[in-house]
Write an enzyme that holds these catalytic residues in place. Sequence first.
Site, PDB file in Angstrom:
ATOM      1  N   LYS A 104      -5.168 -11.120   3.178  1.00  0.00           N
ATOM      2  CA  LYS A 104      -5.556 -10.513   1.895  1.00  0.00           C
ATOM      3  C   LYS A 104      -5.167  -9.035   1.866  1.00  0.00           C
ATOM      4  CE  LYS A 104     -10.052  -9.800   3.988  1.00  0.00           C
ATOM      5  NZ  LYS A 104     -11.365 -10.392   4.259  1.00  0.00           N
ATOM      6  N   ARG A 158     -23.427 -12.192   0.752  1.00  0.00           N
ATOM      7  CA  ARG A 158     -22.277 -11.757  -0.022  1.00  0.00           C
ATOM      8  C   ARG A 158     -21.819 -13.003  -0.749  1.00  0.00           C
ATOM      9  NH1 ARG A 158     -17.116  -9.016   2.895  1.00  0.00           N
ATOM     10  NH2 ARG A 158     -16.826 -11.210   3.370  1.00  0.00           N
ATOM     11  N   TYR A 192      -2.987  24.227  -1.821  1.00  0.00           N
ATOM     12  CA  TYR A 192      -4.000  24.388  -2.865  1.00  0.00           C
ATOM     13  C   TYR A 192      -5.214  25.150  -2.351  1.00  0.00           C
ATOM     14  CZ  TYR A 192      -1.680  21.161  -6.066  1.00  0.00           C
ATOM     15  OH  TYR A 192      -0.789  20.566  -6.930  1.00  0.00           O
ATOM     16  N   MET A 218      -1.211  15.580  -3.169  1.00  0.00           N
ATOM     17  CA  MET A 218      -0.987  14.182  -3.554  1.00  0.00           C
ATOM     18  C   MET A 218       0.241  13.595  -2.861  1.00  0.00           C
ATOM     19  SD  MET A 218      -0.379  12.544  -7.339  1.00  0.00           S
ATOM     20  CE  MET A 218      -1.918  13.183  -7.993  1.00  0.00           C
TER      21      MET A 218
END
Length: 352
Positions: A44, A138, A254, A302
């Site tokens: 997954k 769950r 930054y 980023m």
Amino acid sequence: MKLPDLPPEPPRALRLRLDRDALAENWRVLDRLSGGARAGAAVKADAYGLGTAEAVPVLQAAGARDFFVAHWCEAAAVLAHVPAGQVSVLHGPLTAQDAAYAKATGVKPVINSLRQARLWIDAGGGPCDLMVDTGMNRLGLPMDQLGDPLIGALEIDVLLSHLASADEDSALNEVQLARFTSVCTQVPSRRRSLANSAGISLGGRYAFDLTRPGLALYGGIPCPALNGQIRQVGYPQAAILQTRTIQPGDTVGYNAIFTAEREMRVGVASLGYADGFLRCWGNEGFLLHKGVRLPLLGKISMDMVVVDLEAAPDVHEGDWADVPYDLPQAAAITGLSQYELLTVIGRRFARI
Ligand SMILES: *Cc1c(COP(=O)(O)O)cnc(C)c1O
């Protein structure tokens, strides 16, 4: 709208090397540790971030025959390499369209509730898996609903449950084992499966017919028992886009949180939080070049991060830096789990 024909993309400035031998070897180790049971593979979340298209054929060639994804949208990428009857969708059918898709593709739904059992039977039924909740609370059928006629009407291949605390020495493990053993006497199925990666190291009583490792296939070490047996699989690398020399008093990045105390040579790597290199790498974070540490300077952006090149005068623009992805060590530095470290790896990496 038809896109204009574009030339082939140039090579990417981020690459994720997959050690296929390590992946195959990890599966074989986990299969061996599973004793009489066979190891499947949880693939997954794009094979835990490493890439379904790359990982599934390796696992298949190593011998895995049971593949688990979470979402229906993840099935097709596995089906490109594996027969439909070997693929299970853990979330099960939420809608009639999901059940119809399972029916049309031959992918097995994992039934988790009476409502899902109804959806599957209404779609025509056929082989499925059944997840029973034995204490995690769950996803999964509550044990007091095992006797429902809808469950009796299912054609169950794998009867599953999932351990909540397999990575710890917890009393809950034995409780869940006893409950699952009882479930197995109440519900007929072709095969039974309880253990994830950490569950495999709890020993043969937890193995049943099929184990479902995920994390440890991809180099994660969820418990000390697997130390020294599991190899790193994913090796991310980022290109150095630019080098520069900064002066005492100059700041980096930054909010100018790093100030140089002396003249320094620094490098800008093409790796940022959008690529899964999150700010929690923080002050202890570093990249590597030929094993030499390049400490991070300032905030991670980023798409970029700045590193100190003092220890590596041989690094130049266009060279590659390694991202330290020994998962237990990276988890200790970042405070992220090994699962998070894998699944945040971004889409801009070329998988090679
Ligand atoms: C993700 C998952 C696994 C794999 O667990 P790991 O801890 O990664 O080995 C096994 N079974 C189920 C139901 C899962 O959701």
